[in-house]
Scaffold this motif. Sequence first.
Motif, short mmCIF file in Angstrom:
data_model
loop_
_atom_site.label_atom_id
_atom_site.label_comp_id
_atom_site.label_asym_id
_atom_site.label_seq_id
_atom_site.Cartn_x
_atom_site.Cartn_y
_atom_site.Cartn_z
N ILE A 25 0.85 -1.20 0.00
CA ILE A 25 0.00 0.00 0.00
C ILE A 25 0.88 1.25 0.00
CG2 ILE A 25 -1.92 -1.13 1.23
CD1 ILE A 25 -1.01 0.51 3.76
N PHE A 26 0.30 2.34 -0.46
CA PHE A 26 0.92 3.66 -0.31
C PHE A 26 0.14 4.34 0.81
CE2 PHE A 26 3.56 7.12 -1.52
CZ PHE A 26 2.81 8.28 -1.50
N ASP A 27 0.77 4.51 1.94
CA ASP A 27 0.10 5.00 3.14
C ASP A 27 0.37 6.49 3.31
OD1 ASP A 27 0.00 4.25 6.66
OD2 ASP A 27 -1.59 4.05 5.20
N VAL A 28 -0.69 7.25 3.60
CA VAL A 28 -0.60 8.72 3.59
C VAL A 28 -1.13 9.31 4.90
CG1 VAL A 28 -1.61 10.80 2.49
CG2 VAL A 28 -0.74 8.92 1.07
N ALA A 29 -0.44 10.32 5.37
CA ALA A 29 -0.90 11.11 6.52
C ALA A 29 -0.93 12.58 6.11
CB ALA A 29 0.04 10.91 7.71
N GLN A 46 -0.04 19.85 5.03
CA GLN A 46 0.98 19.11 4.30
C GLN A 46 0.76 17.61 4.44
OE1 GLN A 46 5.07 20.40 4.92
NE2 GLN A 46 4.41 22.53 5.27
N TRP A 47 1.26 16.84 3.49
CA TRP A 47 1.05 15.39 3.49
C TRP A 47 2.38 14.66 3.35
CZ3 TRP A 47 2.55 12.27 -0.61
CH2 TRP A 47 2.89 12.95 -1.79
N GLY A 55 -4.48 14.03 15.31
CA GLY A 55 -4.49 15.32 14.63
C GLY A 55 -4.21 15.23 13.13
N PHE A 56 -4.07 13.99 12.64
CA PHE A 56 -3.77 13.78 11.23
C PHE A 56 -4.90 12.98 10.56
CE2 PHE A 56 0.77 14.94 10.73
CZ PHE A 56 1.08 15.21 12.05
N ALA A 57 -5.10 13.24 9.27
CA ALA A 57 -5.97 12.36 8.47
C ALA A 57 -5.09 11.23 7.95
CB ALA A 57 -6.61 13.14 7.33
N HIS A 58 -5.71 10.08 7.73
CA HIS A 58 -4.97 8.89 7.29
C HIS A 58 -5.73 8.19 6.18
CE1 HIS A 58 -4.11 4.47 7.62
NE2 HIS A 58 -2.93 4.98 7.32
N GLY A 59 -4.98 7.68 5.21
CA GLY A 59 -5.60 6.88 4.16
C GLY A 59 -4.53 6.11 3.41
N PHE A 60 -4.98 5.16 2.61
CA PHE A 60 -3.99 4.42 1.81
C PHE A 60 -4.57 3.96 0.48
CE2 PHE A 60 -5.74 0.19 2.52
CZ PHE A 60 -6.24 0.19 3.82
N ASP A 108 -6.04 21.09 -3.50
CA ASP A 108 -5.26 21.92 -2.56
C ASP A 108 -4.29 21.06 -1.74
OD1 ASP A 108 -8.23 23.79 -2.22
OD2 ASP A 108 -6.40 24.42 -3.25
N LEU A 109 -4.65 19.80 -1.55
CA LEU A 109 -3.73 18.87 -0.88
C LEU A 109 -2.68 18.39 -1.86
CD1 LEU A 109 -6.12 16.61 1.26
CD2 LEU A 109 -4.54 18.37 2.09
N ALA A 110 -3.13 18.12 -3.08
CA ALA A 110 -2.23 17.69 -4.18
C ALA A 110 -1.38 16.49 -3.75
CB ALA A 110 -1.34 18.84 -4.62
N ILE A 111 -2.02 15.48 -3.21
CA ILE A 111 -1.31 14.25 -2.83
C ILE A 111 -0.91 13.50 -4.09
CG2 ILE A 111 -1.53 12.01 -1.66
CD1 ILE A 111 -3.53 13.40 0.25
N ASP A 112 0.36 13.13 -4.16
CA ASP A 112 0.88 12.46 -5.35
C ASP A 112 0.73 10.94 -5.21
OD1 ASP A 112 4.16 12.22 -6.97
OD2 ASP A 112 2.11 11.88 -7.71
N TRP A 113 -0.52 10.49 -5.31
CA TRP A 113 -0.81 9.05 -5.20
C TRP A 113 -0.20 8.32 -6.41
CZ3 TRP A 113 -3.30 7.47 -0.83
CH2 TRP A 113 -4.10 8.40 -0.14
N PRO A 114 0.48 7.21 -6.20
CA PRO A 114 1.08 6.45 -7.32
C PRO A 114 0.00 5.65 -8.07
CG PRO A 114 1.59 5.36 -5.25
CD PRO A 114 0.84 6.60 -4.88
N LEU A 115 -0.85 6.37 -8.80
CA LEU A 115 -2.01 5.72 -9.44
C LEU A 115 -1.59 4.85 -10.62
CD1 LEU A 115 -4.49 8.74 -9.37
CD2 LEU A 115 -4.46 6.76 -7.83
N LEU A 116 -0.48 5.22 -11.26
CA LEU A 116 0.03 4.46 -12.42
C LEU A 116 -1.07 4.27 -13.47
CD1 LEU A 116 2.07 1.76 -10.43
CD2 LEU A 116 2.87 3.97 -11.35
N GLY A 117 -1.84 5.33 -13.66
CA GLY A 117 -2.86 5.30 -14.71
C GLY A 117 -4.15 4.62 -14.30
#
Length: 181
Positions: free
Chosen positions: A79-83, A95-96, A114-119, A150-159
């Motif tokens: 997974i790509f885990d994000v905070a 910031q993420w 105090g953080f949002a979390h997702g993956f 505005d968050l502009a999270i660079d999720w590795p979507l690979l298309g």
Amino acid sequence: MKLIDTKLDGVKILEPRLFEDARGFFMESWNAQRFAALGIDAQFVQDNHSRSVGPILRGLHYQIQHSQGKLVRCTLGRIFDVAVDLRRSSPQFGQWMGVELSAENHRQLWVPEGFAHGFLVLSDLAEVQYKCTDFYAPEHDRSLLWNDPDLAIDWPLLGRTPIVSAKDAAAPGFHQAETFP
Ligand SMILES: Cc1cn([C@H]2C[C@H](O)[C@@H](COP(=O)(O)OP(=O)(O)O[C@H]3O[C@H](C)C(=O)[C@H](O)[C@H]3O)O2)c(=O)[nH]c1=O
């Protein structure tokens, strides 16, 4: 146990010590004394386990009250885990950071309150386990839009187009979301 700082203060990557032999491996996935010695003084009250099939994206979630610190690990797949820092008082507010957690790298991510979390699931199948420092409180459960510009999270979507729940698809953007003091 190795502790790796991230670009977000308080968010840490942990690399447990692995004891490998001909049978496989052994590792301590949580040890209060060792984690306290690393500066992570968390009291966990709930353990979660989710299984995802396909390019699932879960999150971004947080509890606006009874905020949960989370110790996250992936025990099957990748997974790509994000905070995301949602503390208005933080110089890193909005910031993420992201890191790949996998059954292969055994890495864990500590996400404080105090953080949002997702993956985003990177493999065909993934199982994620995470300890929480407070109980599930659905009335305080909040979502943050995973692809908010505005968050502009660079999720590795690979298309690939991620599969998200209806709740997550309808989540507010960063500037509309409830945040922490
Ligand atoms: C989170 C949670 C959910 N549930 C029930 C409520 C729903 O009926 C069902 C699925 O919940 P949800 O769709 O919110 O599950 P995820 O999308 O995996 O949510 C998680 O996604 C990201 C990755 C997170 O960090 C959070 O821990 C959590 O919000 O499980 C419970 O009974 N207890 C719980 O602690």
